[in-house]
Design a protein around this motif. Structure first.
Motif, short mmCIF file in Angstrom:
data_model
loop_
_atom_site.label_atom_id
_atom_site.label_comp_id
_atom_site.label_asym_id
_atom_site.label_seq_id
_atom_site.Cartn_x
_atom_site.Cartn_y
_atom_site.Cartn_z
N ALA A 64 0.87 -1.18 0.00
CA ALA A 64 0.00 0.00 0.00
C ALA A 64 0.90 1.23 0.00
CB ALA A 64 -0.91 0.00 1.23
N LEU A 65 0.67 2.12 -0.92
CA LEU A 65 1.47 3.33 -1.06
C LEU A 65 0.59 4.53 -0.70
CD1 LEU A 65 3.24 2.38 -4.41
CD2 LEU A 65 4.05 2.03 -2.06
N TRP A 66 0.77 5.03 0.50
CA TRP A 66 -0.02 6.14 1.04
C TRP A 66 0.79 7.43 0.98
CZ3 TRP A 66 -4.96 6.13 3.20
CH2 TRP A 66 -5.56 4.89 3.38
N LEU A 67 0.10 8.53 0.72
CA LEU A 67 0.73 9.85 0.79
C LEU A 67 0.14 10.57 2.01
CD1 LEU A 67 0.70 10.92 -2.97
CD2 LEU A 67 2.44 9.64 -1.69
N TYR A 112 -3.81 10.11 1.50
CA TYR A 112 -4.24 9.73 0.15
C TYR A 112 -3.63 8.37 -0.19
CZ TYR A 112 -4.58 9.93 -4.99
OH TYR A 112 -4.81 9.65 -6.32
N LEU A 113 -4.47 7.47 -0.65
CA LEU A 113 -4.04 6.14 -1.06
C LEU A 113 -4.10 6.04 -2.58
CD1 LEU A 113 -3.22 3.21 -0.40
CD2 LEU A 113 -5.66 2.69 -0.17
N PRO A 114 -3.01 6.40 -3.29
CA PRO A 114 -3.05 6.28 -4.74
C PRO A 114 -3.04 4.83 -5.21
CG PRO A 114 -1.00 7.35 -4.06
CD PRO A 114 -1.80 7.05 -2.82
N LEU A 115 -2.36 3.95 -4.45
CA LEU A 115 -2.20 2.57 -4.91
C LEU A 115 -2.12 1.59 -3.76
CD1 LEU A 115 0.51 3.48 -7.52
CD2 LEU A 115 -1.74 2.57 -8.12
N ASP A 140 -6.20 7.45 11.85
CA ASP A 140 -7.02 7.73 13.02
C ASP A 140 -6.20 8.40 14.13
OD1 ASP A 140 -9.12 6.65 11.63
OD2 ASP A 140 -9.13 4.74 12.72
N ARG A 141 -4.95 8.00 14.29
CA ARG A 141 -4.10 8.67 15.28
C ARG A 141 -3.92 10.14 14.93
NH1 ARG A 141 -1.17 3.88 14.97
NH2 ARG A 141 0.41 4.80 13.61
N ASP A 142 -3.88 10.43 13.62
CA ASP A 142 -3.75 11.82 13.16
C ASP A 142 -5.09 12.55 13.11
OD1 ASP A 142 -1.09 11.26 12.72
OD2 ASP A 142 -1.23 11.20 10.53
N HIS A 143 -6.18 11.82 13.35
CA HIS A 143 -7.54 12.38 13.21
C HIS A 143 -7.72 13.02 11.83
CE1 HIS A 143 -8.24 11.53 17.39
NE2 HIS A 143 -7.13 12.16 17.70
N ALA A 144 -7.22 12.31 10.82
CA ALA A 144 -7.26 12.82 9.45
C ALA A 144 -8.14 11.93 8.58
CB ALA A 144 -5.85 12.87 8.86
N PRO A 145 -8.85 12.52 7.63
CA PRO A 145 -9.61 11.71 6.69
C PRO A 145 -8.66 10.95 5.76
CG PRO A 145 -9.82 14.04 6.14
CD PRO A 145 -9.00 13.95 7.40
N ALA A 146 -9.20 9.95 5.10
CA ALA A 146 -8.45 9.18 4.11
C ALA A 146 -9.22 9.22 2.80
CB ALA A 146 -8.28 7.73 4.58
N TYR A 147 -8.50 9.30 1.71
CA TYR A 147 -9.11 9.47 0.39
C TYR A 147 -8.43 8.53 -0.61
CZ TYR A 147 -10.22 11.54 -4.11
OH TYR A 147 -10.64 11.72 -5.41
N LEU A 148 -9.22 8.02 -1.56
CA LEU A 148 -8.70 7.17 -2.63
C LEU A 148 -9.63 7.26 -3.83
CD1 LEU A 148 -10.66 4.41 -2.82
CD2 LEU A 148 -9.46 3.87 -0.72
N GLU A 149 -9.16 6.75 -4.95
CA GLU A 149 -10.02 6.55 -6.12
C GLU A 149 -9.99 5.07 -6.45
OE1 GLU A 149 -8.15 10.68 -6.74
OE2 GLU A 149 -7.20 8.72 -6.88
N SER A 150 -11.14 4.45 -6.52
CA SER A 150 -11.21 3.04 -6.88
C SER A 150 -11.32 2.91 -8.39
CB SER A 150 -12.42 2.36 -6.22
OG SER A 150 -12.46 0.99 -6.62
N SER A 151 -10.33 2.22 -8.96
CA SER A 151 -10.32 2.04 -10.41
C SER A 151 -10.93 0.70 -10.81
CB SER A 151 -8.88 2.12 -10.93
OG SER A 151 -8.07 1.17 -10.28
#
Length: 186
Positions: A64-67, A112-115, A140-151
């Motif tokens: 998993a490659l997260w930004l 962001y989860l590009p891949l 969740d530790r960062d209290h940040a949302p997560a985003y991705l695009e499902s291809s």
């Protein structure tokens, strides 16, 4: 990750996306896909390697490659990969897809989860779940949302299990549909 580890992670993602609808629409022939996809992965997510947010499991059976918040894909390199590898007839459509993708990205800081991908020989063993759980705990530790695009429409139920909700649909010309998805902060 060292360069060798980065290569192993990229190879896993290349295998995982070999039958992906969007990737194979972009590069329909094996030789095109195999030449372009590793470059695309590096342009899209190389910052995950340099920011310590590239995660692998079971000797690179899954990756998993997260930004992290504030880190972005290499837009210039992405453009170069697309310009040099996409058929001229698809160029306007791929450009429009990336333009639409940008409109869905959250404005607030987010992961962001590009891949994310699991080698097809190792699918069905819980590797995708383990990768997702690990990274989302960090979000969740960062209290940040997560985003991705499902291809791939087959993956949408997987993402929904982890709290991602579709924001819309991106489809241009003859392209398959790309689904932007957001998981709110927790």
């Amino acid at each position: 990750m060292a360069a060798t580890e980065e290569d192993l992670a990229v190879e896993t993602v290349v295998l995982a996306f070999a039958a992906d609808p969007m990737a194979r629409w972009t590069w329909p022939h094996a030789h095109q896909y195999l030449a372009a996809m590793p470059r695309m992965i590096r342009a899209f997510a190389s910052s995950a390697f340099s920011n310590g947010s590239a995660f692998s499991i079971d000797s690179y059976a899954g990756t998993a490659l997260w930004l992290p918040p504030g880190v972005h894909s290499d837009e210039e390199r992405l453009g170069e990969v697309l310009e040099s590898s996409v058929a001229p007839s698809l160029a306007p459509e791929t450009t429009a897809i990336f333009e639409q993708m940008a409109t869905y990205h959250p404005k607030e800081p987010h992961w962001y989860l590009p891949l994310i991908g699991v080698d097809p020989a190792h699918q069905g063993k819980g590797h995708g779940d383990a990768l997702m759980e690990y990274a989302l705990a960090r979000c969740d530790r960062d209290h940040a949302p997560a985003y991705l695009e499902s291809s791939n429409p087959r993956n949408i139920p997987f993402y929904r299990r982890y709290g991602f909700e579709p924001l819309g649909a991106i489809q241009v010309g003859s392209s398959p549909t790309l689904v932007p998805m957001l998981r709110g902060s927790r």
